[in-house]
Design a protein around this motif. Sequence first.
Motif, PDB file in Angstrom:
ATOM      1  N   ARG A 330      -0.926  -2.798   2.718  1.00  0.00           N
ATOM      2  CA  ARG A 330       0.390  -2.193   2.961  1.00  0.00           C
ATOM      3  C   ARG A 330       0.621  -0.997   2.023  1.00  0.00           C
ATOM      4  O   ARG A 330       1.193   0.006   2.434  1.00  0.00           O
ATOM      5  CB  ARG A 330       1.511  -3.220   2.773  1.00  0.00           C
ATOM      6  N   TYR A 333      -1.147   1.849   3.508  1.00  0.00           N
ATOM      7  CA  TYR A 333      -0.391   2.323   4.679  1.00  0.00           C
ATOM      8  C   TYR A 333       0.756   3.237   4.221  1.00  0.00           C
ATOM      9  O   TYR A 333       0.989   4.310   4.787  1.00  0.00           O
ATOM     10  CB  TYR A 333       0.156   1.122   5.446  1.00  0.00           C
ATOM     11  N   GLU A 334       1.469   2.806   3.172  1.00  0.00           N
ATOM     12  CA  GLU A 334       2.607   3.598   2.670  1.00  0.00           C
ATOM     13  C   GLU A 334       2.142   4.936   2.093  1.00  0.00           C
ATOM     14  O   GLU A 334       2.819   5.952   2.236  1.00  0.00           O
ATOM     15  CB  GLU A 334       3.377   2.794   1.611  1.00  0.00           C
ATOM     16  N   ASP A 384       1.829  -9.427   8.545  1.00  0.00           N
ATOM     17  CA  ASP A 384       2.372  -9.260   7.194  1.00  0.00           C
ATOM     18  C   ASP A 384       1.460  -9.912   6.160  1.00  0.00           C
ATOM     19  O   ASP A 384       1.256  -9.381   5.068  1.00  0.00           O
ATOM     20  CB  ASP A 384       3.779  -9.875   7.090  1.00  0.00           C
ATOM     21  N   LEU A 387      -1.466  -7.579   5.527  1.00  0.00           N
ATOM     22  CA  LEU A 387      -1.073  -6.346   4.837  1.00  0.00           C
ATOM     23  C   LEU A 387      -0.715  -6.591   3.374  1.00  0.00           C
ATOM     24  O   LEU A 387      -0.945  -5.734   2.516  1.00  0.00           O
ATOM     25  CB  LEU A 387       0.116  -5.692   5.551  1.00  0.00           C
ATOM     26  N   ASP A 388      -0.139  -7.761   3.077  1.00  0.00           N
ATOM     27  CA  ASP A 388       0.360  -8.024   1.722  1.00  0.00           C
ATOM     28  C   ASP A 388      -0.589  -8.837   0.859  1.00  0.00           C
ATOM     29  O   ASP A 388      -0.307  -9.085  -0.319  1.00  0.00           O
ATOM     30  CB  ASP A 388       1.722  -8.739   1.792  1.00  0.00           C
TER      31      ASP A 388
END
Length: 496
Positions: A330, A333-334, A384, A387-388
């Motif tokens: 994540r 991604y950010e 989620d 991603l985390d």
Amino acid sequence: MVLADLGRKINSALRSLSNAVVINEEVLQELLKEICKALLEADVNIKLVKRLRENIKKCIDFDEMATGLNKRRIIQSTVFNELCKLLDPGVPAWQPSKGKPNVIMFVGLQGSGKTTTCTKLAYYYQKKGWKTSLVCADTFRAGAFDQLKQNATKARIPFYGSYTEMDPVVIAQDGVQKFKSDNFEIIIVDTSGRHKQEESLFEEMLQVSNAVDPDNIIYVMDASIGQACESQAQAFKSKVDIASVIVTKLDGHAKGGGALSAVAATCSPIIFIGTGEHIDDLEQFKTKPFVSKLLGMGDIEGLMDKVTELKLDENEGLIDKLKHGQFTLRDMYEQFQNIMKMGPFNQIIGMIPGFGSDFLSKGNERESMSRLKKLMTIMDSMSDQELDNPNGAKLFTKQPSRTARVARGSGTSVREVQELLTQYQKFAQMVKKMGGIKGLFKGGDMGKNVNPAQMAKLNQQVAKVMDPRVLQQMGGMGGLQSLMKQFQQQMGPGGR
């Protein structure tokens, strides 16, 4: 020859100083000959080129120069300063005032990119947190209001215009009044243009100007017409009080030098330059960074402005993770999202010292952006939990069915998902090593608290994950260390 070619030719001439065994009058004359030739080919006014040559010769007197001085450095510095003077009329650029209505009126000939630039400027201020709006007072060109309406809708900027009212003065007055009463801070008025300078055009401009009493009148200048810009700019300036200039179509025209030098001749500062067709292809013009970037020396100040806009220092969660050597999918991604927000790759690459603004061709730029979007699409198909997870790649290795599921969901192949995970592992390993370097982060702020003693180790880690061709383009490890040093200076207590 586009402006990038001009930069390369001047840079090449300056580099030839390094090969000269002795720096003397003869070497200087040859250097000036090459620089002046490049400027004339870029359509810079011959009088200005002659003045630049004379100024450089006045500043460099080998007889008066003290022994031991670095003659190469003095010549390079003088050339840089004189190029800056060529583009700088010495007039401060107008700045809007926060919390009050600022009326900006656009003028220029038809076809100069006026309507598109209006939206670009409104979008620029909107991104900076201003309450912006657009008024279409162009009733001469068929479809002008439709174009502005379409652009404004896409950028989510409020607009005003009319299909029935044919008096541009009435439209401008009503539009400005409406947005003033709604407490808008930036009110941009687009006016009519003509194919050539006509008395009716100037008369209409005057009437609109008198009606809306603008705080700033911007003349939009088309770079592709070269030295003809000078007579046009002076004609407009003689009729209305032009305070600023925006130069458009500067991304691919041989005659851009003519437009830039015409601005200096008319004593109106350039505030922005158009560098492409997209809504964010508008670059704030600052003389020294522009010349620096033109010569391939980078624009650290501009790059730091872009980074500051992203407010990365406010992301305490990410900084805390970096300190502990953690980096999730994540997070990656950010960071991809941040890259997209920073604007076109070519602009960003050109700001890094050692890279030319043409480092990426338009095709390569589109390819890079397309690849970035594809990687984000792959991550959009992840859960989620994936991603985390601090060990996201291991999760996929242990359960290969996850890779197949993400590939199906994103419309990509299993191999492409695996490539993304490999790239993620490289980033995560580097972050882990950064977090493991004792004392790299001495307290909260990543930018201001980097321990200089540990930078060499960090440079080596960064170099390992970089494309060797990119590292070579930067000047190897020495160039990378120099870049990191400049970042530190910009982000440290004495920087921005």
